[in-house]
Design an enzyme around this catalytic site. Sequence first.
Site, PDB file in Angstrom:
ATOM      1  N   SER A 145       0.858  -1.190   0.000  1.00 43.01           N
ATOM      2  CA  SER A 145       0.000   0.000   0.000  1.00 43.01           C
ATOM      3  C   SER A 145       0.890   1.235   0.000  1.00 43.01           C
ATOM      4  CB  SER A 145      -0.863   0.004   1.262  1.00 43.01           C
ATOM      5  OG  SER A 145      -1.471   1.271   1.440  1.00 43.01           O
ATOM      6  N   TYR A 158      -2.502  -1.470  10.346  1.00 40.80           N
ATOM      7  CA  TYR A 158      -2.374  -1.496   8.886  1.00 40.80           C
ATOM      8  C   TYR A 158      -1.056  -0.828   8.457  1.00 40.80           C
ATOM      9  CZ  TYR A 158      -3.935  -1.243   4.012  1.00 40.80           C
ATOM     10  OH  TYR A 158      -4.065  -1.386   2.635  1.00 40.80           O
TER      11      TYR A 158
HETATM   12  P1  NAD Z   1     -10.962  -6.431  -0.358  1.00 38.77           P
HETATM   13  O1  NAD Z   1     -11.392  -6.329   1.048  1.00 38.77           O
HETATM   14  O2  NAD Z   1     -11.929  -6.107  -1.433  1.00 38.77           O
HETATM   15  O3  NAD Z   1     -10.363  -7.893  -0.633  1.00 38.77           O
HETATM   16  C1  NAD Z   1      -9.492  -8.503   0.260  1.00 38.77           C
HETATM   17  C2  NAD Z   1      -9.424  -9.968  -0.036  1.00 38.77           C
HETATM   18  O4  NAD Z   1      -8.585 -10.609   0.933  1.00 38.77           O
HETATM   19  C3  NAD Z   1     -10.769 -10.650   0.062  1.00 38.77           C
HETATM   20  O5  NAD Z   1     -10.866 -11.599  -0.974  1.00 38.77           O
HETATM   21  C4  NAD Z   1     -10.712 -11.326   1.426  1.00 38.77           C
HETATM   22  O6  NAD Z   1     -11.538 -12.457   1.510  1.00 38.77           O
HETATM   23  C5  NAD Z   1      -9.259 -11.719   1.480  1.00 38.77           C
HETATM   24  N1  NAD Z   1      -8.790 -12.022   2.825  1.00 38.77           N
HETATM   25  C6  NAD Z   1      -8.799 -11.235   3.936  1.00 38.77           C
HETATM   26  N2  NAD Z   1      -8.316 -11.912   4.991  1.00 38.77           N
HETATM   27  C7  NAD Z   1      -7.984 -13.147   4.539  1.00 38.77           C
HETATM   28  C8  NAD Z   1      -7.438 -14.309   5.137  1.00 38.77           C
HETATM   29  N3  NAD Z   1      -7.142 -14.350   6.451  1.00 38.77           N
HETATM   30  N4  NAD Z   1      -7.227 -15.401   4.381  1.00 38.77           N
HETATM   31  C9  NAD Z   1      -7.533 -15.398   3.070  1.00 38.77           C
HETATM   32  N5  NAD Z   1      -8.040 -14.334   2.440  1.00 38.77           N
HETATM   33  C10 NAD Z   1      -8.278 -13.227   3.160  1.00 38.77           C
HETATM   34  O7  NAD Z   1      -9.676  -5.517  -0.466  1.00 38.77           O
HETATM   35  P2  NAD Z   1      -8.826  -4.961  -1.704  1.00 38.77           P
HETATM   36  O8  NAD Z   1      -9.015  -3.497  -1.740  1.00 38.77           O
HETATM   37  O9  NAD Z   1      -9.030  -5.749  -2.940  1.00 38.77           O
HETATM   38  O10 NAD Z   1      -7.381  -5.201  -1.099  1.00 38.77           O
HETATM   39  C11 NAD Z   1      -6.501  -6.204  -1.501  1.00 38.77           C
HETATM   40  C12 NAD Z   1      -5.111  -5.834  -1.024  1.00 38.77           C
HETATM   41  O11 NAD Z   1      -4.768  -4.549  -1.557  1.00 38.77           O
HETATM   42  C13 NAD Z   1      -4.969  -5.711   0.487  1.00 38.77           C
HETATM   43  O12 NAD Z   1      -3.731  -6.267   0.899  1.00 38.77           O
HETATM   44  C14 NAD Z   1      -4.978  -4.210   0.726  1.00 38.77           C
HETATM   45  O13 NAD Z   1      -4.267  -3.839   1.871  1.00 38.77           O
HETATM   46  C15 NAD Z   1      -4.301  -3.723  -0.531  1.00 38.77           C
HETATM   47  N6  NAD Z   1      -4.580  -2.305  -0.825  1.00 38.77           N
HETATM   48  C16 NAD Z   1      -5.827  -1.890  -1.188  1.00 38.77           C
HETATM   49  C17 NAD Z   1      -6.043  -0.549  -1.453  1.00 38.77           C
HETATM   50  C18 NAD Z   1      -7.386  -0.010  -1.854  1.00 38.77           C
HETATM   51  O14 NAD Z   1      -7.541   1.224  -1.922  1.00 38.77           O
HETATM   52  N7  NAD Z   1      -8.375  -0.832  -2.126  1.00 38.77           N
HETATM   53  C19 NAD Z   1      -5.001   0.367  -1.347  1.00 38.77           C
HETATM   54  C20 NAD Z   1      -3.744  -0.082  -0.977  1.00 38.77           C
HETATM   55  C21 NAD Z   1      -3.552  -1.425  -0.720  1.00 38.77           C
END
Ligand code: NAD
Length: 261
Positions: A145, A158
Amino acid sequence: SSKRFEGQKVLITGASQGIGEAAAQYFARHGAQVAINGRKEEKLRTVLETLPKVSGGDHVIVAGDISQEESIDKIFQKSIETMGGLDILICNAGYQIPSPSEDITLADFEGVMAVNVTGVMLCCRAALRYWLKAGVKGRVVVNSSVHQLIPKPHYLGYSASKGAVDNIVRTLALEYASRGIRFNTVAPGAIVTPINDSWVKDPKQYEAVASHIPMKRPGKSNEIADAMGFLASEESSYVTGQTLYVDGGLTLYGDFEKNWS
Ligand code: NAD
């Protein structure tokens, strides 16, 4: 679509929605065989049905909690057995819990670290054990991130977790560079996914988020998947231990765009 990942076997954690789902679509569209992880089998089945099959080999569901050592073993065993190998690991699963830091509970802090840090470490370890035995020059892309760099008040776990995975990636990149195994990080800015429903679904908050991004809009999941694809492909064959920020300029200290004279 192209077949640039034909014959490649890819495991993606957290692929039931958001960026992980977009990554699964990306790799499948470009000819890879994909193993999709998440905690809920049913949700993964819906994703599986939408994945294109460009070249041979079925995609596979590997449900399980990536913060648990025993379930990681099962996830990797099933992925490798069903696909007949593993070439690329996308450590994408992650989550966050908001709280003023003076009120943060140990359980919430440790819960976030267990998935975002320990889970990444355990997945990398499992991939390494297979790759070293099988002689595979594997590639890992970790989804971190912008908050590995930009502090995120109210999200202490986080922020800590994303700073930690950056160092996991750099350390492993150095340790395994001579064996041709590469580790890199994608660092997204604000992306429209279910994790951000709180501002995505509120027009006022959406505007507030968009207006402080230099490119004046949040990113899309497929824009992160494209960057993951680059870091997992031969096009980045000499890149290891790096972070690619995909953030519409969020890490550029946007205030300096104003005319100060
Ligand atoms: P999201 O919540 O839509 O998806 C997260 C996914 O991770 C889901 O499929 C969930 O089931 C899975 N997950 C969570 N805990 C788990 C576990 N213990 N075991 C297996 N699966 C698990 O989130 P997203 O926005 O798609 O985020 C994905 C990644 O991107 C994350 O690591 C997040 O920190 C990172 N990220 C997202 C953003 C954003 O703005 N959306 C920005 C920076 C980083």
